[in-house]
Design a protein around this motif. Sequence first.
Motif, mmCIF file in Angstrom:
data_model
loop_
_atom_site.group_PDB
_atom_site.id
_atom_site.type_symbol
_atom_site.label_atom_id
_atom_site.label_comp_id
_atom_site.label_asym_id
_atom_site.label_seq_id
_atom_site.Cartn_x
_atom_site.Cartn_y
_atom_site.Cartn_z
ATOM 1 N N TYR A 156 0.853 -1.184 0.000
ATOM 2 C CA TYR A 156 0.000 0.000 0.000
ATOM 3 C C TYR A 156 0.894 1.241 0.000
ATOM 4 O O TYR A 156 1.933 1.272 0.677
ATOM 5 N N SER A 194 -3.193 3.115 0.025
ATOM 6 C CA SER A 194 -4.045 2.182 -0.706
ATOM 7 C C SER A 194 -3.183 1.369 -1.657
ATOM 8 O O SER A 194 -2.048 1.741 -1.976
ATOM 9 N N SER A 200 -7.912 0.281 0.774
ATOM 10 C CA SER A 200 -7.172 0.538 2.006
ATOM 11 C C SER A 200 -6.952 -0.772 2.755
ATOM 12 O O SER A 200 -7.782 -1.692 2.670
ATOM 13 N N ALA A 209 -9.559 5.571 7.010
ATOM 14 C CA ALA A 209 -8.590 4.711 6.325
ATOM 15 C C ALA A 209 -7.197 4.866 6.937
ATOM 16 O O ALA A 209 -6.824 5.938 7.423
#
Length: 227
Positions: A156, A194, A200, A209
């Motif tokens: 992410y 993300s 997320s 998030a």
Amino acid sequence: MRNPLRFPLLLMTAAFCAVPGVRAQAPAGPGPRVSLSAGMGVEYASYSDVTTLINATLPYGGAAPGFKSAVEFFGAFALPLSDLWLLKLEYAYTLASWSPQGAYGPATISVTMNMPSVILQYMLTDRGVYNVKVGAGGGYHFGNMEEKYSYLNNTYAGKGPGMVVEIEANTAFGDHLFAFLGGNIRWELIGPISDGSGTSPGVGSSGLAVTLHSFGAGARLGACYLF
């Protein structure tokens, strides 16, 4: 909503308001020189959203600590603006990792941050064979969180502003080569993070998030070449 930038901005403002009072006591030296520096350090930081995520999804290894040590690597170029002020361009990279125990075996969570920054420094003292500077600044930073657990292997990414307040000391080994000793306090506002599809990893400490927001202090050791 409380502005998360308020405290670091106030601290940086106070630091620069305070240093002119030192000017009368600062001994005159040969003046600042163009320099290149590099080294590594250790940072002790709080990653509140990452800690919340680990404790919520992988609770079997015990609670993740509120503060976590991270290794840091850095390089910088400093350019004198006057006898007392310098402009420093810095790139720093940090790595922190956790190894919690999940229901299906061990997991690995790692966070990396790429932090290019512009820092304005003030020369507190310059004796030729050593000097001491304080500085403050920041930049737009980039972070990644990698999650490996069972059959999962996700990465992410996020980005956002970061700020730093620092102190730096250089001690001569020779005419050009100096030892670098330093310390800093950092605020990072990277996030939300993300994956490639915009998903997320979960919910952070604020109920939103997950971000890579962090606050920490570090110490550095390295070498500096003064031209």
